[in-house]
Motif scaffolding. Structure first.
Motif, PDB file in Angstrom:
ATOM      1  N   UNK A 205      27.761  19.942   7.051  1.00  0.00           N
ATOM      2  CA  UNK A 205      26.991  20.294   5.858  1.00  0.00           C
ATOM      3  C   UNK A 205      25.941  21.361   6.146  1.00  0.00           C
ATOM      4  N   UNK A 206      25.372  21.363   7.345  1.00  0.00           N
ATOM      5  CA  UNK A 206      24.334  22.337   7.673  1.00  0.00           C
ATOM      6  C   UNK A 206      24.790  23.782   7.537  1.00  0.00           C
ATOM      7  N   UNK A 207      25.886  24.185   8.227  1.00  0.00           N
ATOM      8  CA  UNK A 207      26.369  25.563   8.059  1.00  0.00           C
ATOM      9  C   UNK A 207      26.747  25.904   6.620  1.00  0.00           C
TER      10      UNK A 207
ATOM     11  N   UNK B 289      15.760  21.448   6.035  1.00  0.00           N
ATOM     12  CA  UNK B 289      15.364  20.043   6.057  1.00  0.00           C
ATOM     13  C   UNK B 289      16.552  19.122   5.831  1.00  0.00           C
ATOM     14  N   UNK B 290      17.684  19.694   5.460  1.00  0.00           N
ATOM     15  CA  UNK B 290      18.882  18.874   5.298  1.00  0.00           C
ATOM     16  C   UNK B 290      19.186  18.111   6.575  1.00  0.00           C
ATOM     17  N   UNK B 291      18.984  18.772   7.707  1.00  0.00           N
ATOM     18  CA  UNK B 291      19.239  18.125   8.993  1.00  0.00           C
ATOM     19  C   UNK B 291      18.375  16.885   9.163  1.00  0.00           C
TER      20      UNK B 291
ATOM     21  N   UNK C  89      17.259  11.054   9.333  1.00  0.00           N
ATOM     22  CA  UNK C  89      16.147  10.131   9.141  1.00  0.00           C
ATOM     23  C   UNK C  89      16.577   8.672   9.013  1.00  0.00           C
ATOM     24  N   UNK C  90      17.600   8.351   8.198  1.00  0.00           N
ATOM     25  CA  UNK C  90      18.019   6.946   8.091  1.00  0.00           C
ATOM     26  C   UNK C  90      18.471   6.351   9.419  1.00  0.00           C
ATOM     27  N   UNK C  91      19.069   7.163  10.280  1.00  0.00           N
ATOM     28  CA  UNK C  91      19.481   6.638  11.583  1.00  0.00           C
ATOM     29  C   UNK C  91      18.265   6.291  12.436  1.00  0.00           C
ATOM     30  N   UNK C  92      17.220   7.117  12.365  1.00  0.00           N
ATOM     31  CA  UNK C  92      15.993   6.785  13.078  1.00  0.00           C
ATOM     32  C   UNK C  92      15.414   5.466  12.600  1.00  0.00           C
ATOM     33  N   UNK C  93      15.435   5.259  11.278  1.00  0.00           N
ATOM     34  CA  UNK C  93      14.952   3.988  10.740  1.00  0.00           C
ATOM     35  C   UNK C  93      15.840   2.830  11.196  1.00  0.00           C
ATOM     36  N   UNK C  94      17.145   3.072  11.299  1.00  0.00           N
ATOM     37  CA  UNK C  94      18.050   2.036  11.774  1.00  0.00           C
ATOM     38  C   UNK C  94      17.782   1.643  13.209  1.00  0.00           C
TER      39      UNK C  94
END
Length: 317
Positions: free
Chosen positions: A296-298, A245-247, A252-257
């Motif tokens: 950060x994901x890997x 869920x880190x991804x 998520x904030x970019x979608x809100x932007x």
């Protein structure tokens, strides 16, 4: 990234102060409805945009450094997958982790070209600009679908014909969903590869925006509600699936932007100098936060594997 076009500032030929609605109409990308090649002076009074100079200084080294870090982290993850494939079990199954690594590698591979485009201008043509944004969104959408599928069942517990068919379907669907991103992107002012080169109400952009909001906002919200309501899904978080869920949390904030940008430019929110001056910075920071997922994901996947390996001896991670 961002809402800036690298052009030499010029003064509008129209007399009087700036019309804020005209400013908002040109905020994110080149608006080809203008009848001349004059661009708005973001530094003119009464409204100022301090984000663009900051963006052109910070974005190139940020993108280059993120790409390098992502290459190292993804390489380490692939080496760990190859050396001990049997150690990767559900919910961090090898089939799922390998596909997420492929998505981050594809995303990170695009960052050097974008960094060079911001620093020195985009000189590779409209076709390659659109291809870059197409691959960018293909990677993001594919990872979002993979995360969602891993949260709703155990399809990735083993690499069998069923999971292989699911992988083909998810990547094909992501490919289709990324197509509008290629249609709305383009080259602005001759040297800027922008994500939106059409009007805010263009049908292709409205479709692209709806897809981004569904995958980056509505999908995480739905999965969160499902996890809270279904004990089985909630239990999977405790065993490590929540790290994927880190991804979604980073994007998520970019979608809100994007949603806020549409409301401002479509006139559904009252545009003010305050919103104009601060919106670019908020949108740019949110997109930069999303970009960090490829590094950060890997690292999160590697950390989760190490924690589970040491959990027995240490009494937890």
């Amino acid at each position: 990234m961002g809402n800036c076009i690298p052009v030499t500032p010029g003064i509008l030929e129209t007399p009087g102060t700036l019309d804020l609605e005209e400013i908002m109409g040109d905020l994110s990308s080149y608006n080809d409805t203008y009848s001349n090649d004059t661009f708005l002076d973001y530094d003119a009074t009464p409204c100022h945009n301090r984000f663009c100079p900051l963006f052109q200084r910070v974005a190139p080294p940020f993108l280059a450094a993120t790409s390098a870090a992502a290459a190292l982290a993804t390489g380490a993850l692939l080496v760990a997958l190859a050396k001990r494939p049997q150690a990767w079990r559900w919910p961090q199954s090898r089939a799922l982790v390998a596909q997420l690594a492929l998505g981050t590698a594809l995303f990170a591979a695009l960052l050097p070209a974008l960094a060079a485009g911001v620093a020195w201008g985009w000189h590779l043509g409209t076709g390659l600009c659109r291809l870059t944004h197409f691959l960018w969104h293909w990677s993001v959408f594919a990872q979002a679908l993979l995360v969602a599928s891993s949260s709703c069942g155990t399809a990735w517990a083993r690499w069998d014909p069923r999971s292989r068919r699911l992988a083909v379907v998810l990547w094909a669907v992501a490919l289709l969903l990324a197509t509008p991103a290629a249609l709305v992107s383009g080259v602005a002012a001759g040297t800027a590869c922008v994500q939106r080169s059409v009007g805010i109400l263009a049908p292709a952009y409205l479709l692209h925006l709806a897809l981004c909001l569904c995958l980056l906002l509505l999908l995480p919200a739905g999965l969160l509600l499902a996890a809270l309501a279904v004990p089985r899904l909630r239990a999977s978080w405790a065993t490590g699936a929540g790290l994927t869920w880190l991804f979604l949390g980073l994007w998520g904030p970019y979608g809100a932007g994007l949603a806020a940008e549409f409301l401002l430019q479509a006139g559904l929110l009252e545009p003010t100098c305050g919103s104009f001056e601060h919106f670019d910075l908020a949108l740019g920071l949110s997109e930069g936060l999303g970009v960090l997922h490829c590094g950060l994901g890997p690292l999160a996947q590697l950390l989760a594997r190490r924690c589970r390996r040491d959990a027995g001896a240490a009494g937890g991670c």
